[in-house]
Scaffold this motif. Structure first.
Motif, PDB file in Angstrom:
ATOM      1  N   SER A 253      -1.190   9.423   1.900  1.00 18.63           N
ATOM      2  CA  SER A 253      -1.044  10.303   0.754  1.00 18.63           C
ATOM      3  C   SER A 253       0.440  10.343   0.439  1.00 18.63           C
ATOM      4  O   SER A 253       1.271  10.133   1.297  1.00 18.63           O
ATOM      5  N   THR A 256       4.309  14.871  -3.554  1.00 18.12           N
ATOM      6  CA  THR A 256       3.853  15.422  -4.829  1.00 18.12           C
ATOM      7  C   THR A 256       4.633  14.829  -5.992  1.00 18.12           C
ATOM      8  O   THR A 256       4.131  14.712  -7.086  1.00 18.12           O
ATOM      9  N   VAL A 260       1.600   8.630  -9.076  1.00 17.79           N
ATOM     10  CA  VAL A 260       0.415   8.112  -8.397  1.00 17.79           C
ATOM     11  C   VAL A 260       0.063   6.707  -8.821  1.00 17.79           C
ATOM     12  O   VAL A 260      -0.203   5.837  -8.000  1.00 17.79           O
ATOM     13  N   TRP A 284      -4.312   8.390   7.735  1.00 22.84           N
ATOM     14  CA  TRP A 284      -4.278   9.837   7.887  1.00 22.84           C
ATOM     15  C   TRP A 284      -4.211  10.482   6.516  1.00 22.84           C
ATOM     16  O   TRP A 284      -3.529  10.006   5.621  1.00 22.84           O
ATOM     17  N   GLU A 285      -4.911  11.586   6.404  1.00 21.10           N
ATOM     18  CA  GLU A 285      -4.925  12.347   5.147  1.00 21.10           C
ATOM     19  C   GLU A 285      -5.138  11.447   3.936  1.00 21.10           C
ATOM     20  O   GLU A 285      -4.455  11.579   2.928  1.00 21.10           O
ATOM     21  N   PRO A 288      -8.302  10.360  -1.774  1.00 22.60           N
ATOM     22  CA  PRO A 288      -9.338   9.535  -2.403  1.00 22.60           C
ATOM     23  C   PRO A 288      -8.781   8.626  -3.488  1.00 22.60           C
ATOM     24  O   PRO A 288      -9.213   7.484  -3.623  1.00 22.60           O
ATOM     25  N   ALA A 289      -7.796   9.099  -4.222  1.00 25.59           N
ATOM     26  CA  ALA A 289      -7.261   8.307  -5.328  1.00 25.59           C
ATOM     27  C   ALA A 289      -6.675   6.990  -4.845  1.00 25.59           C
ATOM     28  O   ALA A 289      -6.668   5.997  -5.564  1.00 25.59           O
ATOM     29  N   VAL A 311      -9.728  13.569   5.250  1.00 25.90           N
ATOM     30  CA  VAL A 311     -10.036  14.078   3.920  1.00 25.90           C
ATOM     31  C   VAL A 311     -11.282  13.362   3.437  1.00 25.90           C
ATOM     32  O   VAL A 311     -11.409  12.155   3.557  1.00 25.90           O
ATOM     33  N   GLU A 312     -12.206  14.124   2.904  1.00 25.68           N
ATOM     34  CA  GLU A 312     -13.454  13.508   2.489  1.00 25.68           C
ATOM     35  C   GLU A 312     -13.246  12.615   1.288  1.00 25.68           C
ATOM     36  O   GLU A 312     -12.630  13.013   0.323  1.00 25.68           O
ATOM     37  N   PRO A 314     -15.010  10.529  -1.656  1.00 27.52           N
ATOM     38  CA  PRO A 314     -16.305  10.388  -2.342  1.00 27.52           C
ATOM     39  C   PRO A 314     -16.783   8.947  -2.277  1.00 27.52           C
ATOM     40  O   PRO A 314     -15.991   8.029  -2.323  1.00 27.52           O
TER      41      PRO A 314
ATOM     42  N   ASN B  98      -2.139  18.664  -3.350  1.00 28.25           N
ATOM     43  CA  ASN B  98      -1.122  17.857  -4.017  1.00 28.25           C
ATOM     44  C   ASN B  98      -1.635  16.550  -4.558  1.00 28.25           C
ATOM     45  O   ASN B  98      -0.889  15.792  -5.134  1.00 28.25           O
ATOM     46  N   TYR B  99      -2.867  16.270  -4.332  1.00 24.23           N
ATOM     47  CA  TYR B  99      -3.340  14.959  -4.761  1.00 24.23           C
ATOM     48  C   TYR B  99      -3.847  15.006  -6.180  1.00 24.23           C
ATOM     49  O   TYR B  99      -4.489  15.945  -6.593  1.00 24.23           O
ATOM     50  N   VAL B 100      -3.554  13.958  -6.891  1.00 20.56           N
ATOM     51  CA  VAL B 100      -4.163  13.834  -8.215  1.00 20.56           C
ATOM     52  C   VAL B 100      -5.534  13.239  -7.984  1.00 20.56           C
ATOM     53  O   VAL B 100      -5.676  12.139  -7.483  1.00 20.56           O
ATOM     54  N   VAL B 102      -8.178  11.447  -9.429  1.00 22.06           N
ATOM     55  CA  VAL B 102      -8.229  10.702 -10.681  1.00 22.06           C
ATOM     56  C   VAL B 102      -9.544  10.826 -11.414  1.00 22.06           C
ATOM     57  O   VAL B 102      -9.640  11.400 -12.481  1.00 22.06           O
ATOM     58  N   ASN B 104     -12.440  12.005  -9.923  1.00 21.55           N
ATOM     59  CA  ASN B 104     -13.484  12.649  -9.153  1.00 21.55           C
ATOM     60  C   ASN B 104     -13.639  14.127  -9.395  1.00 21.55           C
ATOM     61  O   ASN B 104     -14.238  14.818  -8.609  1.00 21.55           O
ATOM     62  N   GLY B 109     -11.374  15.353  -0.933  1.00 20.75           N
ATOM     63  CA  GLY B 109     -10.678  15.975   0.190  1.00 20.75           C
ATOM     64  C   GLY B 109     -11.170  17.303   0.661  1.00 20.75           C
ATOM     65  O   GLY B 109     -11.023  18.282  -0.038  1.00 20.75           O
ATOM     66  N   GLY B 110     -11.687  17.353   1.799  1.00 25.99           N
ATOM     67  CA  GLY B 110     -12.217  18.589   2.401  1.00 25.99           C
ATOM     68  C   GLY B 110     -13.165  19.115   1.379  1.00 25.99           C
ATOM     69  O   GLY B 110     -13.627  20.226   1.443  1.00 25.99           O
ATOM     70  N   GLY B 111     -13.431  18.288   0.421  1.00 16.75           N
ATOM     71  CA  GLY B 111     -14.163  18.546  -0.829  1.00 16.75           C
ATOM     72  C   GLY B 111     -15.188  19.614  -0.794  1.00 16.75           C
ATOM     73  O   GLY B 111     -15.293  20.420  -1.693  1.00 16.75           O
TER      74      GLY B 111
END
Lengths: 605, 199
Positions: A253, A256, A260, A284-285, A288-289, A311-312, A314, B98-100, B102, B104, B109-111
Motif C-alpha cells: 500500500s 496517502t 495511485v 502486507w496490507e 485492493p486497488a 486486507v480483504e 474483492p 487511505n486507500y483509493v 478504485v 469497488n 479492506g477489512g471490508g
C-alpha cells in the motif's frame, strides 16, 4: 545396491581401496542412503564418514557437537533443528534451550571449510553470528528459520565478513532490530548474492544500500523484502533485478500522498520486465486497488503467498484463478468457499494449499469459509497433496469425499478453530471422516487432527496410517487406549505431539520401547504422572525424559500428579546440562538423585 | 485388544502444600458417559474459564499475549500471524482509510465492517468482574458510555456518576472524550469506569 549388474557381485567389495569407496559414495547424497551405507560394514562406515559432506540433525540434543566432529571430519553443510514444533505456539517456555553457540564454537575449529548452516527453532546469539563470519572463509549459506536471540548487529557481522555469501535467509525469525544500517555492511565487492530474505525484520533497512546491493548482484534469484518497503519503491528494485525467480514485496500500500495510478503503472511495468518470476509473497496490507499490478506475471506463477495480505481483496478467488500454473497457494480465509471453488476450476496444477485464519480469536465466523471450500479444491485439483486448512465447521461426509478424491495426499492438517467441534450436521465425532483419510491416503506422512474425536479415530490411525511420520493431536480422545493404538500401530511414526488429551501412564509405559524408534514425543496438559516419567527414564536409558513444569520442583507434588509438559527424545549424547530452572531431566540411575536441573550451563547462547 | 480401565482423577490435596487451585486450564476429570446414541462422550470441565482473578489483571503475566480466550497456543497460529491479526483489528475498519478504492465502491479492506472486531476489556470501579465489549459496534462516546453504564447494572439516577477512562497504546491512562472517536478507537487498549468524585 540391488541394481548392480551381476558381474559386480564377484568383486570383493571390501578389497576396494577406501578412496575408491569414497568416490563411489560421493554420488550418494540423501541422508537416508548415507545412513544405510554406513551400516553395511566397518569399512563402509569408515569410508562413508570420511567423505560425508552434509549432515542433518533433526534434534540438536540427540547428538553433541563433539560426537559430530569425531564421526565426520569434513562437513561442509549442517542442518540442525532445535525446539519442538509446539514452540511455534508458545507452548515451550522461554529459556528451554536449543542454543547454537556450543555448536559453532566446536565447528569453528573442526570445520574451517564449512560453507552452509541451516537452523530451525534455535537460539542464535550475535556472538555466534560473529564467530561464523570470522571462522569460515568460504561461508556461503545462512538460513535461520524461526530462530531468535540475535540482533541486527550480528547480521552486520555476517554482511561485512562473509566475502562469498550466497544466501542469507532469516525465515520467520525474531530479530532484535537495532538499526537498519546493517545492510550497508555488505562490501561493494560482494556480488555473489543469490538469495536474500529479510521479510521478518520490523524496521526499515537503508533503501539506498539495498538498491545498490541488488544492482550489483547479477545472480540474485530470490529477494524477499520486509514490510517497511512500500510499493512505490518496488520499480526501482525490480529494474535492477529482472532476473528474479522469487520475489517478496513489502507493504503493498502506498503513502496517502502517492498518485495511485502512477504507482499502479510503474509497478505493473516493473513486473512485466521480470520474465523469470515464478513466486510471489509479501503483500502486507495489500490495497485492493494495487492487486491487478501482478497481472503481467500471474499466469507464470507457480507459488503465491498471500497469507499476510490482511486486507480483504474483492474477488480474491477470481484473481487467483488466473494463475493457471499455480502449484503452491498460501492464502487467508478471505478467499472464502466461493474463491476456492473458482480456484478448483482453474488451478489444475495445485499441489499445496494453506488457508490461514484472518481472525483466529473471533468468537464466530467472520468469513464465509466452510468445509465446502476444501472439498471443492480436493475434487477439482488432481495433484493436491498437501493441505493446511483452518475453518470453523466440518462434516464426516466432507472428509470422506476429500479422502476418496485425493488418495495420494501426503500432508493433511485440519484445524477446526473451536476445540472438540463435532460434525455440525450429525453432531457425531469426526472419527469416521479422519478414518477415511488414513484409510484411503496410504502415502500420508503428516496428519493434524481437530474437532470432536474419540478413541475410535486412533484405532483407525493405528490400523491404516502405516507411513505416517508426524502426528499432531489436541483436545482429542477418551482414554489411554487412544494413545496405545497410535504408538503400537503407526510403524513409521517419528514425531508425536499431543496437547490437552486424556492420555496417561499406562499407554506410555506399555509402549515405552516405541519411543526409541522415534525422534521425539511431546505431551502437554495430559495425564502423565511424574512417577511414570521416572519409570520411563529407568526403563530406557537411551531416552532423555524431560519434565517441563513451571509450578516448581516435582517433589512438591505427589508422584501421581500429572506433569505439565513432557518431552521425550532419543539421544546418543546423554542428558544435557543447559537446562533452565523449570526443566527436570530424569536420570536413568535410580540410586542417584532421581532428577536434576542442569547446574553447569554450556557457554552462553 | 488391550482393555484399559482407568480411573483418572485430579490429585487430592497433599501434605506438601499442593493446592487444587494451582491447576491451570486444561486439567480435567474424565467420566465415562453414555449418551442416548450409546456413544461414549467425554465429559470435561470447561476449557475456557473466565475467573475473577483475571478481571483484576493479576494473572495477566501468566497468559501469553494474543490468546484472548485464555487458552495458550490455541488456535495454533504462530507469533507473527497473531501479531498481524491484532494489527489488522486495531486499525479502525481494517485500516483502508487511505486507500483509493478504485472500482469497488469502498468495499476494499477489512471490508466487512461488521466483522472487524475490536474487543477491549472494561472494568467498573467497585465491581470485581470485568467485561469485554466490541468497540467496532459503537459510533460515538455517547452510545458507548450509555451501553457501559447499563451493562454494569448501574444508572446515573442512582446518584453515582462515572467517568470513562482508557489505557492507550503507550500504557497511559487518559480521560476519554478528548480525541476524535476514530482516533480513540484506534489507540484504546482497555477501559475503566471510575467514580466521578466531583459530583
Amino acid at each position: 545396491m540391488s541394481t548392480l549388474a551381476p558381474h559386480f557381485r564377484t568383486v570383493m567389495v571390501n578389497t576396494l581401496p577406501l578412496e575408491v569407496l569414497e568416490h563411489i559414495f560421493s554420488s550418494i547424497t540423501t541422508d537416508k542412503d548415507r545412513n544405510s551405507i554406513s551400516l553395511v560394514s566397518k569399512t563402509w562406515n569408515e569410508a562413508e564418514r570420511c567423505c560425508r559432506k552434509n549432515v542433518f540433525i533433526g534434534n540438536c540434543y540427540a547428538v553433541s557437537p563433539s560426537i559430530l566432529i569425531r564421526r565426520f571430519p569434513d562437513i561442509r553443510s549442517v542442518n540442525i533443528k532445535g525446539k519442538p514444533h509446539f514452540a511455534d505456539f508458545d507452548l515451550v517456555p522461554e529459556g528451554w534451550g536449543a542454543y547454537f553457540y556450543p555448536w559453532v564454537v566446536t565447528m569453528a575449529t573442526a570445520y574451517p571449510f564449512l560453507e552452509e548452516i541451516r537452523l530451525k527453532r534455535m537460539v542464535v546469539c550475535d556472538e555466534s553470528l560473529e564467530l561464523i563470519s570470522k571462522s569460515f572463509k568460504n561461508f556461503k549459506v545462512l538460513v535461520l528459520q524461526s530462530c531468535e536471540g540475535f540482533t541486527t548487529d550480528g547480521l552486520a557481522a555476517i554482511a561485512a565478513n562473509c566475502r562469498n555469501l550466497r544466501e542469507l535467509d532469516l525465515g520467520e525469525s525474531e530479530v532484535e532490530d537495532l538499526s537498519g544500517h546493517w545492510l550497508s555492511h555488505f562490501p561493494d565487492s560482494c556480488t555473489s548474492l543469490v538469495s536474500l530474505n529479510i521479510a521478518c525484520l520490523a524496521s526499515e533497512v537503508s533503501f539506498s544500500a539495498l538498491e545498490r546491493l541488488v544492482a550489483r548482484s547479477p545472480h540474485l534469484r530470490t529477494l524477499r523484502l520486509n514490510r517497511a518497503v512500500s510499493i512505490e519503491k518496488l520499480p526501482k528494485l525490480l529494474r535492477h533485478a529482472s532476473q528474479l525467480v522469487e520475489f517478496g514485496t513489502g507493504s503493498y500500500s502506498a503513502d496517502t500522498q502517492a498518485d495511485v495510478s502512477e504507482v499502479f503503472v510503474n509497478v505493473s511495468q516493473a513486473f512485466s520486465g521480470c520474465n523469470k518470476l515464478k513466486g510471489l509473497s509479501g503483500f502486507w496490507e495489500a490495497a485492493p486497488a494495487y492487486f491487478p499490478t501482478i497481472y503481467p506475471v500471474h499466469s507464470k506463477l507457480t507459488s503465491l503467498n498471500l497469507s499476510y495480505a490482511t486486507v480483504e481483496i474483492p474477488d480474491l478467488g477470481k484473481l487467483i484463478s488466473h494463475c493457471h500454473n499455480l502449484q503452491r497457494l498460501w492464502v487467508l480465509d478471505y478467499v472464502e468457499d466461493s474463491g476456492l471453488e473458482e480456484i478448483a476450476n482453474s488451478c489444475k496444477e495445485l499441489q499445496e494449499l494453506r488457508v490461514f485464519p484472518s481472525d483466529p480469536f473471533a468468537p464466530g465466523p467472520n468469513v464465509s469459509l466452510t468445509e465446502q471450500g476444501l472439498v471443492a479444491v480436493s475434487v477439482g485439483c488432481p495433484k493436491l497433496q498437501s493441505v493446511l486448512y483452518f475453518c470453523r465447521q466440518m462434516t464426516n461426509d466432507a472428509l470422506v469425499t476429500i479422502a476418496r478424491n485425493r488418495p495420494y495426499m501426503i500432508r493433511f492438517r485440519l484445524c477446526i478453530i473451536e476445540p472438540q467441534t463435532p460434525d455440525y450436521s450429525t453432531l457425531e465425532p469426526l472419527d469416521t471422516g479422519f478414518g477415511a483419510i488414513v484409510q484411503h491416503c496410504k502415502e500420508l506422512r503428516r496428519l493434524s487432527l481437530s474437532g470432536l474425536l474419540t478413541d475410535r479415530v486412533f484405532e483407525y490411525i493405528g490400523v491404516h496410517a502405516k507411513k505416517l511420520e508426524m502426528l499432531s493431536l489436541a483436545f482429542a480422545g477418551d482414554s489411554d487406549l487412544g494413545l496405545h493404538y497410535v504408538l503400537s500401530g503407526c510403524e513409521s511414526l517419528r514425531k508425536l505431539e499431543i496437547r490437552d488429551c486424556p492420555f496417561g501412564d499406562e499407554a506410555l509405559l506399555a509402549n515405552a520401547a516405541k519411543l526409541e524408534t522415534m525422534r521425539s514425543l511431546w505431551m502437554s496438559n495430559c495425564s502423565v504422572s511424574f512417577e511414570a516419567c521416572k519409570l520411563l527414564a529407568q526403563k530406557l536409558p537411551g531416552l532423555n525424559v524431560e519434565v517441563i513444569d513451571e509450578r516448581g520442583h516435582p517433589d512438591t507434588r505427589p508422584e501421581s500428579c500429572p506433569v505439565e509438559k513432557l518431552y521425550v527424545y532419543r539421544t546418543v549424547s546423554g542428558r544435557r546440562f543447559d537446562t533452565p530452572g523449570f526443566v527436570w531431566i530424569i536420570d536413568e540411575d535410580p540410586s542417584s538423585t532421581p532428577y536434576s536441573n542442569g547446574n553447569r550451563s554450556l557457554a552462553s547462547a | 485388544m488391550m482393555e484399559l480401565q482407568l480411573g483418572l482423577a485430579l490429585c487430592g490435596n497433599s501434605a506438601k502444600g499442593y493446592n487444587l487451585d494451582d491447576f491451570k486450564i486444561g486439567s480435567f476429570e474424565i467420566l465415562d458417559v453414555q449418551d442416548e446414541n450409546n456413544v461414549q462422550v467425554l465429559q470435561t470441565l470447561p476449557l475456557l474459564v473466565w475467573d475473577k482473578d483475571d478481571a483484576d489483571g493479576h494473572n495477566e503475566s501468566q497468559r501469553k499475549d494474543g490468546d484472548e480466550n485464555g487458552m495458550v497456543g490455541w488456535p495454533p497460529v504462530n507469533a507473527l500471524r497473531k501479531k498481524l491479526c491484532h494489527q489488522s483489528r486495531h486499525r479502525p475498519y481494517g485500516g483502508v482509510m487511505n486507500y483509493v478504492t478504485v472500482k469497488n465502491g469502498g468495499v476494499g479492506g477489512g471490508g466487512r465492517g461488521s466483522n472487524c472486531y475490536k474487543y477491549v476489556k472494561v472494568k467498573m470501579e467497585g465491581i470485581g468482574i470485568a467485561r469485554k465489549i466490541d468497540l467496532s459496534s459503537f459510533q460515538s462516546y455517547g452510545t458507548l458510555t450509555d451501553t457501559l453504564i447499563s451493562m454494569f447494572g448501574k444508572s446515573r439516577e442512582n446518584g453515582d456518576v462515572y467517568k470513562l477512562t482508557y489505557q492507550d497504546k503507550e500504557g497511559d491512562w487518559l480521560l476519554a472524550g478528548d480525541v476524535p472517536w476514530r482516533t480513540f478507537v484506534g489507540s484504546v487498549q482497555r477501559l475503566k469506569l471510575i467514580r466521578d468524585e466531583d459530583y
